[in-house]
Design an enzyme around this catalytic site. Structure first.
Site, PDB file in Angstrom:
ATOM      1  N   PHE A 110      26.336  29.985  -1.968  1.00 28.05           N
ATOM      2  CA  PHE A 110      25.040  29.687  -1.347  1.00 28.05           C
ATOM      3  C   PHE A 110      24.461  28.364  -1.815  1.00 28.05           C
ATOM      4  O   PHE A 110      23.580  27.816  -1.168  1.00 28.05           O
ATOM      5  CB  PHE A 110      24.050  30.831  -1.620  1.00 28.05           C
ATOM      6  N   LYS A 111      24.962  27.827  -2.911  1.00 25.35           N
ATOM      7  CA  LYS A 111      24.374  26.585  -3.420  1.00 25.35           C
ATOM      8  C   LYS A 111      24.590  25.406  -2.467  1.00 25.35           C
ATOM      9  O   LYS A 111      23.883  24.405  -2.543  1.00 25.35           O
ATOM     10  CB  LYS A 111      24.905  26.301  -4.816  1.00 25.35           C
ATOM     11  N   ASP A 112      25.542  25.552  -1.552  1.00 22.86           N
ATOM     12  CA  ASP A 112      25.721  24.510  -0.533  1.00 22.86           C
ATOM     13  C   ASP A 112      24.460  24.295   0.305  1.00 22.86           C
ATOM     14  O   ASP A 112      24.209  23.180   0.766  1.00 22.86           O
ATOM     15  CB  ASP A 112      26.862  24.883   0.423  1.00 22.86           C
ATOM     16  N   LEU A 115      22.606  21.919  -1.823  1.00 24.05           N
ATOM     17  CA  LEU A 115      23.298  20.716  -2.315  1.00 24.05           C
ATOM     18  C   LEU A 115      23.922  19.879  -1.211  1.00 24.05           C
ATOM     19  O   LEU A 115      24.313  18.740  -1.453  1.00 24.05           O
ATOM     20  CB  LEU A 115      24.307  21.102  -3.385  1.00 24.05           C
ATOM     21  N   THR A 146      27.484  25.897  -8.948  1.00 23.96           N
ATOM     22  CA  THR A 146      26.648  24.704  -8.784  1.00 23.96           C
ATOM     23  C   THR A 146      27.481  23.443  -8.842  1.00 23.96           C
ATOM     24  O   THR A 146      27.305  22.525  -8.038  1.00 23.96           O
ATOM     25  CB  THR A 146      25.598  24.611  -9.915  1.00 23.96           C
TER      26      THR A 146
END
Ligand SMILES: *Cc1c(COP(=O)(O)O)cnc(C)c1O
Length: 495
Positions: A110-112, A115, A146
């Site tokens: 989900f960090k996409d 980011l 991350t």
């Protein structure tokens, strides 16, 4: 005028662009704005809109010094064909509940969501005092996800470099290869002898090192910045998918506009769930936000007792991205829940630094518990949840999502309030644990496990993950904690 200042003092007065460029406040606090909640987002207007349109509206409410045209450009570039699903964060039924899939971005976690857009924000911020040739070096410690998401976002971004540290031997084979095979002329990846919190603390010290900052500014025209979830530009893109989830529920006829919903969020640094709280402050009808932890259940303890105590054993678990003892973004929630009392926050964080613990006033805990529920799962429960979810729903979840699944199943269910589980990673990032949990063959490499998982469940591995098997490894350095600053300095000079 919306300005940002530290959670620990009110002296700064920054635009959101400046806050994004700087990352963390000089006193160690996190940037917040007292204007949050003054502008409400009209949810009715979002129904029928694309993810990208919802993003422009929601981001506009949170980052008012970006023009609509700038936000539009950032959004179009960040949420384009690099996503495996046109809905970006599709909502799917999961038994009587719902699951919001956040893992269709280029690195399958989900960090996409944040980011992919942070570098585009960063490119539209102007150097403060470093002159037009000032470059930014992003420095990040990662517990696994991350780092790769930041590398994918910042690789070859103009005027920017990125250095990523990960705890040696404490990320999965897939996660490690995702990072060490990263291409780009401005990237550095390095393993660290220590756990994630050691690496994270060292990165914080690097940011606080004035001598280093002066040397880098003078010799290399480089300013250090953070891509960790403490950056405002990391946090706010995550607010968007809470709105998107709600709109999808409306569009499916599961709720009417104005109905309340609940979100259950696998949590580590408290970033993802904090974004849900921001959504609530912007007017989204959120009844409860449920914090799901793994065996490192410091947040569960805090939300149950009011005492945050980081002096506890650290467990390396099968949900490594949630193996955290200091949930940095909690500080922002405490700020808003204390009625923006930066003196109190400063005292609490001082206690944390000095004594390893702090305690909040009872009435503040009561207020927090009115919004935030909590639970946690140990590793057996995580494995059992992966199996249970597959058997009941024919739906494969990863070990982080499984913590949320377990907690959700423990909670009494109010049939009138739909519940949305946030799924934070593709099961293919952790194929060995998933196979073991499902009783499938789990020997050989992670890639052999991926193939078994695909065959047994009729699902498909994301191509970028499966392709790692044959990608060239570019980085194999390991440093001690006190060697990290040197790595950053060398990388900055090479920019
Ligand atoms: C980072 C991460 C989490 C935790 O998110 P926070 O914002 O740190 O709370 C959960 N699951 C996965 C897969 C992650 O990568």
């Amino acid at each position: 005028m919306t300005t940002f200042h530290s959670t620990r003092s009110t002296t700064d007065s920054l635009t959101s662009k400046q806050a994004i460029r700087q990352g963390i406040a000089a006193d160690g606090g996190l940037f917040v704005t007292d204007a949050l909640g003054e502008t409400r987002v009209d949810v009715a207007q979002l129904v029928g809109k694309s993810y990208q349109d919802i993003a422009v509206t929601v981001l506009g409410a949170l980052l008012p010094d970006f023009s609509e045209a700038e936000l539009r450009e950032c959004v179009e570039a960040a949420y384009g064909p690099q996503w495996g699903d046109g809905a970006i964060t599709p909502l799917k039924p999961l038994g009587e509940d719902w699951v919001l899939e956040l893992f269709h971005g280029p690195t399958s976690a989900f960090k996409d969501v944040a980011l992919q857009i942070l570098p585009r924000f960063m490119a539209r911020t102007a150097p403060a005092d470093g002159g037009a040739d000032e470059k930014i070096m992003i420095v990040t410690a990662t517990s696994g996800d991350t780092g790769k998401a930041a590398l994918a976002g910042f690789a070859d971004a103009p005027g920017t470099g990125i250095t990523v540290f990960y705890p040696q031997g404490k990320v999965s084979q897939v996660q490690e290869l995702q990072m060490t095979t990263q291409t780009g002329s401005n990237v550095t990846v390095c393993a660290v002898e220590g756990n994630f919190d050691d690496a994270q603390s060292a990165v914080k010290r690097i940011f606080g090192d004035r001598d280093l900052a002066a040397r880098l500014a003078g010799d290399a025209h480089v300013r250090l910045s953070s891509a960790n979830s403490i950056n405002v530009g990391r946090l706010v893109p995550q607010v968007v998918y809470y709105f998107s989830a709600y709109v999808q529920l409306v569009e499916r006829g599961a709720i009417a506009l104005g109905d309340e919903v609940e979100f259950c969020v696998p949590t580590g640094n408290f970033g993802d769930i904090l974004a849900g709280y921001y959504a609530k402050l912007l007017g989204l009808p959120v009844k409860h936000l449920i914090v799901a932890s793994d065996r490192n259940n410091v947040l569960f303890e805090f939300l149950t007792t009011g005492t945050y105590n980081r002096q506890r054993p650290f467990f390396q678990t099968i949900s490594p991205s949630m193996d955290i003892l200091i949930s940095s973004n909690l500080e922002r929630m405490l700020y808003y829940m204390s009625d923006k009392d930066s003196r109190l926050i400063s005292m609490l964080m001082n206690d944390l630094n000095q004594w390893g613990a702090y305690e909040i006033p009872d009435e503040m805990l009561a207020r927090i518990r009115h919004v935030f529920g909590c639970g946690w799962a140990d590793e057996d429960q995580v494995r059992e949840s992966i199996r249970d979810c597959w058997e009941r729903n024919r739906y494969v979840i990863d070990p982080h999502t499984a913590c949320g699944y377990f907690v959700l199943r423990q909670m009494p269910r109010d049939p009138s309030v739909p519940r949305v589980l946030l799924s934070t990673a593709s099961p293919y990032k952790f194929p060995r644990v998933v196979n073991e949990s499902l009783g499938f063959e789990a020997t050989g490499t992670d890639f052999a496990c991926m193939d078994v998982l695909a065959r047994e469940t009729g699902t498909t591995a994301p191509a970028a993950l499966r392709g790692l098997e044959n990608a060239a490894v570019r980085f194999d350095d390991v440093v001690a904690i006190d060697g990290m600053a040197g790595v950053v300095e060398r990388a900055a000079h090479a920019l």
